[in-house]
Design an enzyme around this catalytic site. Structure first.
Site, PDB file in Angstrom:
ATOM      1  NE  ARG A 135      -3.642  -2.382   2.858  1.00  0.00           N
ATOM      2  CZ  ARG A 135      -3.092  -3.456   3.256  1.00  0.00           C
ATOM      3  NH1 ARG A 135      -1.998  -3.828   3.879  1.00  0.00           N
ATOM      4  NH2 ARG A 135      -4.001  -4.721   3.259  1.00  0.00           N
ATOM      5  CE  LYS A 160      -7.590  -1.965   5.671  1.00  0.00           C
ATOM      6  NZ  LYS A 160      -8.192  -2.281   4.291  1.00  0.00           N
ATOM      7  CG  HIS A 266      -4.835   0.350  -3.608  1.00  0.00           C
ATOM      8  ND1 HIS A 266      -4.163   0.311  -2.456  1.00  0.00           N
ATOM      9  CD2 HIS A 266      -6.009  -0.455  -3.623  1.00  0.00           C
ATOM     10  CE1 HIS A 266      -4.765  -0.584  -1.811  1.00  0.00           C
ATOM     11  NE2 HIS A 266      -5.527  -1.167  -2.237  1.00  0.00           N
ATOM     12  NE  ARG A 269      -2.842  -3.935  -0.989  1.00  0.00           N
ATOM     13  CZ  ARG A 269      -2.336  -4.832  -0.015  1.00  0.00           C
ATOM     14  NH1 ARG A 269      -1.146  -5.065  -0.281  1.00  0.00           N
ATOM     15  NH2 ARG A 269      -3.134  -5.357   0.515  1.00  0.00           N
ATOM     16  CG  HIS A 292      -5.970  -9.605   1.279  1.00  0.00           C
ATOM     17  ND1 HIS A 292      -5.715 -10.050  -0.079  1.00  0.00           N
ATOM     18  CD2 HIS A 292      -5.782  -8.107   1.240  1.00  0.00           C
ATOM     19  CE1 HIS A 292      -5.809  -9.140  -0.679  1.00  0.00           C
ATOM     20  NE2 HIS A 292      -5.772  -8.093  -0.141  1.00  0.00           N
ATOM     21  CE1 TYR A 301      -6.475  -7.434  -6.725  1.00  0.00           C
ATOM     22  CE2 TYR A 301      -6.215  -8.833  -4.644  1.00  0.00           C
ATOM     23  CZ  TYR A 301      -6.416  -7.437  -5.249  1.00  0.00           C
ATOM     24  OH  TYR A 301      -6.350  -6.578  -4.681  1.00  0.00           O
TER      25      TYR A 301
END
Length: 318
Positions: A135, A160, A266, A269, A292, A301
């Site tokens: 990120r 995150k 982004h 990414r 994640h 994806y």
């Protein structure tokens, strides 16, 4: 900020060790909430006024789902931590539905075209975003100590969800990153000679390493060209490059490249994750590298790849 009440809100936010960006966002929404209700004190309001305000944001202002959720989070924080009152469940909120969106993915050739219009720190940051799936703030907040050349990896610190993770360091970035470290070293030495050289540290580390903010290993990998005053402590630091500065220059490069996709920092990414799956890496590996929590987030994806692999031939082409 002269209001004693808003000053108390700010103090409570800082006691909770929330980020400056969160502080600014929460204060904005709390002030907006008060003004919406004709400057009525929040202590005299409750669930009904919160519902009215959030529904006005959804129905009249037509804000995005993330915007409404941020406003709700700010108000819940206000009542729980400042006013010290649980407001309980709030029925009847018109929650904005977040429409499902397929992520924008660049081809390898498009990534190269964008990088060709960047130089210096901007080029290196963009290559990190795409080469490591970072990120933007994860890249900008990298410190010298987070580069592990011996193990060919980068430590993404306090990402995150307040979690750390390791990502592979691309071989093609080893030399440019070493050169970047030497540039930072020279800048840091010049700062120390001027009596400067300090950098902001997270609260717990600042208490434990009281003189550590001048250690080279804690310096940001992408520092600003000038020192500035920290808005919280009032101390003079050399902060990392601002996200808005980089995003502006990246947008210029995307425009100059002629790419018409809705691309941003982004997007790199998204492209990283998609290209890893195309290269044959399994979904769990990509999930771990992306940081994640839920594999369902990574699954989006695979949908991008499946859609491109089952393109239907149009009858127009017959």
């Amino acid at each position: 900020m002269k209001s004693p009440f808003l000053l108390s809100v700010r103090q409570t936010i800082r006691v909770q060790h929330l980020s400056l960006r969160t502080e600014q966002a929460y204060l904005k929404w709390i002030l907006h909430f008060i003004r919406f209700h004709k400057n009525q004190h929040p202590d005299q309001m409750g669930a009904s006024e919160i519902r009215t305000y959030l529904n006005w944001l959804a129905d009249q202002q037509q804000v995005a789902a993330s915007t409404q959720n941020q406003a709700l989070a700010a108000l819940i924080f206000l009542y729980r931590h400042v006013i010290k009152r649980e407001i309980g469940p709030i029925d009847g909120i018109h929650f904005v539905k977040k429409p499902p969106r397929a992520p924008t993915v660049l081809s390898r050739e498009e990534v190269k075209r964008i990088i060709a219009f960047l130089d210096g720190d901007d080029s290196l940051i963009t290559r990190l975003l795409y080469g490591c799936g970072l990120r933007l703030l994860e890249a900008l907040q990298l410190r010298i100590m987070h580069l592990d050349f011996d193990n060919r990896s980068i430590i993404v610190f306090n990402a995150k969800g307040s979690k750390d993770r390791r990502v592979p360091l691309p071989d093609s970035l080893q030399a440019p990153l070493r050169e970047q470290i030497e540039r930072v070293r020279l800048m840091h030495q010049a700062d120390l000679q001027l009596g400067l050289g300090a950098v902001w540290l997270p609260e717990a580390y600042a208490r434990k390493y009281q003189s550590g903010n001048r250690d080279f290993k804690w310096q940001f990998l992408f520092p600003m060209s000038r020192v500035s005053e920290d808005p919280v402590s009032g101390k003079t630091y050399r902060h990392h490059l601002l996200a808005s500065t980089f995003q502006r220059r990246l947008a210029d490069a995307i425009r100059q490249s002629g790419i018409t996709k809705r691309a941003s920092s982004h997007t790199s990414r998204h492209s990283y994750a998609t290209h890893l799956l195309e290269m044959g890496y399994d979904i769990r590996t990509v999930q771990e590298l992306m940081g994640h929590v839920d594999v369902r987030t990574t699954m989006i994806y695979t949908h991008v790849i499946q859609a491109s692999n089952r393109l239907v031939k149009s009858p127009l082409d017959w």
